[in-house]
Motif scaffolding. Structure first.
Motif, PDB file in Angstrom:
ATOM      1  N   ASP A 236     105.297 -23.575  12.313  1.00  0.00           N
ATOM      2  CA  ASP A 236     104.681 -24.727  11.635  1.00  0.00           C
ATOM      3  C   ASP A 236     105.468 -26.007  11.923  1.00  0.00           C
ATOM      4  O   ASP A 236     104.884 -27.052  12.240  1.00  0.00           O
ATOM      5  CB  ASP A 236     104.626 -24.495  10.123  1.00  0.00           C
ATOM      6  CG  ASP A 236     103.538 -23.508   9.722  1.00  0.00           C
ATOM      7  OD1 ASP A 236     102.563 -23.375  10.483  1.00  0.00           O
ATOM      8  OD2 ASP A 236     103.672 -22.870   8.665  1.00  0.00           O
TER       9      ASP A 236
ATOM     10  N   ARG B 106      98.990 -18.073  16.389  1.00  0.00           N
ATOM     11  CA  ARG B 106      98.504 -18.306  15.032  1.00  0.00           C
ATOM     12  C   ARG B 106      97.091 -17.755  14.882  1.00  0.00           C
ATOM     13  O   ARG B 106      96.131 -18.335  15.405  1.00  0.00           O
ATOM     14  CB  ARG B 106      98.496 -19.802  14.705  1.00  0.00           C
ATOM     15  CG  ARG B 106      99.749 -20.566  15.131  1.00  0.00           C
ATOM     16  CD  ARG B 106     101.006 -20.022  14.486  1.00  0.00           C
ATOM     17  NE  ARG B 106     100.980 -20.192  13.045  1.00  0.00           N
ATOM     18  CZ  ARG B 106     101.246 -21.342  12.441  1.00  0.00           C
ATOM     19  NH1 ARG B 106     101.532 -22.419  13.139  1.00  0.00           N
ATOM     20  NH2 ARG B 106     101.231 -21.404  11.123  1.00  0.00           N
TER      21      ARG B 106
ATOM     22  N   ARG C 111      92.888 -19.470  14.646  1.00  0.00           N
ATOM     23  CA  ARG C 111      92.804 -20.851  15.127  1.00  0.00           C
ATOM     24  C   ARG C 111      92.303 -20.891  16.577  1.00  0.00           C
ATOM     25  O   ARG C 111      92.704 -21.740  17.365  1.00  0.00           O
ATOM     26  CB  ARG C 111      94.171 -21.531  15.001  1.00  0.00           C
ATOM     27  CG  ARG C 111      94.646 -21.623  13.553  1.00  0.00           C
ATOM     28  CD  ARG C 111      95.995 -22.280  13.421  1.00  0.00           C
ATOM     29  NE  ARG C 111      95.961 -23.706  13.708  1.00  0.00           N
ATOM     30  CZ  ARG C 111      97.032 -24.501  13.619  1.00  0.00           C
ATOM     31  NH1 ARG C 111      98.205 -24.010  13.258  1.00  0.00           N
ATOM     32  NH2 ARG C 111      96.925 -25.795  13.909  1.00  0.00           N
TER      33      ARG C 111
END
Length: 292
Positions: free
Chosen positions: A45, A81, A84
């Motif tokens: 992140d 991820r 996504r």
């Protein structure tokens, strides 16, 4: 890439107000990219946030290859991820455009990353548009086993949009790539079985029948009773339905009878729940075929 000033900053870039400001922005962008690189594995992140800021600051202040490399790092972050895929596809295509004229190999790789992301997202028509140009040009940026997986994904997307014969060709090409690898016989069998099913759906009966029989042989080598039986039954039905004469239809019935005889012999030697299930399916289908 255009002319560059002596310090490596691109000259005449839109949005650049002066060499001093451009240098400062470039230094800040490189600092953020360094922070991102240190966090790629353990804090994705944060890495993503730093990379996006670095790319915004570095635009117009740093060489195209540097920015392209950071775009690739952002793709790498997003690839890990789940959920996504659409964002990954868009980012990968943007990165591919950045590599255009800098590294064709990286541009092809990132285009295929986008295609695979769209495939996983169920956007099959869009995936096909991206798979098609590099694979038609025989670009092979990966080792044979990975290219076989790629061809399989392309084939599945082609099948989902109704391009059955082309799908079959992709599955067969994937199988060819790993055909001499004893460690990948199961993957080869799966690809050939997928080819048979696609060719069958596309009305290529002769090719489909041959592919079903090839897959059955491979499943037999692996001792996989269920898949072998299903492929042999499909081949027999295909022979029956595509028959031009009574003799040809009888040949289909004979072929299915041979599958039944093989399973009955196996049940006597090595009885198991799976053999029992396949026996029941085959008996029922043979009775159905004889009635027709």
């Amino acid at each position: 890439m255009g002319n560059r000033a002596p310090d490596g900053v691109e000259a005449g870039c839109a949005g650049q107000t002066g060499d001093g400001e451009g240098d400062e922005r470039g230094e800040d962008a490189e600092r953020l990219a360094g922070l991102a690189a240190a966090r790629l594995l353990d804090a994705p992140d944060e890495a993503e946030e730093y990379l996006r800021k670095a790319l915004a600051l570095g635009a117009g202040a740093l060489p195209a290859e540097t920015l392209a490399r950071w775009h690739s790092q952002l793709v790498m972050v997003l690839a890990g991820r789940p959920g996504r895929e659409l964002e990954l596809a868009e980012t990968a295509l943007h990165a591919a455009a950045r590599w255009g004229g800098v590294s064709d190999a990286d541009a092809v790789h990132l285009t295929l990353v986008a295609a695979r992301a769209l495939h996983r997202a169920g956007r099959h028509a869009e995936a096909v548009e991206l798979f098609e140009p590099p694979l038609a040009a025989q670009d092979a940026p990966y080792p044979a086993p990975e290219m076989a997986v790629l061809r399989g994904q392309f084939g599945k997307s082609l099948r989902r949009i109704g391009r059955y014969r082309e799908a079959g060709a992709q599955f067969l090409e994937g199988a060819r790539l790993i055909g001499n690898d004893p460690a990948r016989v199961e993957a080869e069998a799966e690809l050939i079985w997928s080819a048979a099913s696609a060719l069958d759906a596309g009305g290529a009966e002769d090719q489909a029948q041959q592919a079903y029989l090839r897959a059955a042989r491979l499943w037999g080598e692996l001792g996989r009773i269920g898949p072998r039986s299903r492929c042999l039954r499909s081949a027999a039905w295909l022979r029956f339905w595509s028959a031009d004469s009574e003799a040809d239809r009888e040949a289909g019935i004979t072929a299915l009878g041979e599958v039944l005889a093989e399973l009955e012999a196996l049940a006597r030697r090595e009885p198991s729940a799976q053999v029992t299930v396949e026996l029941e399916y085959t008996r029922n289908q043979l009775a159905d075929m004889q009635e027709r």
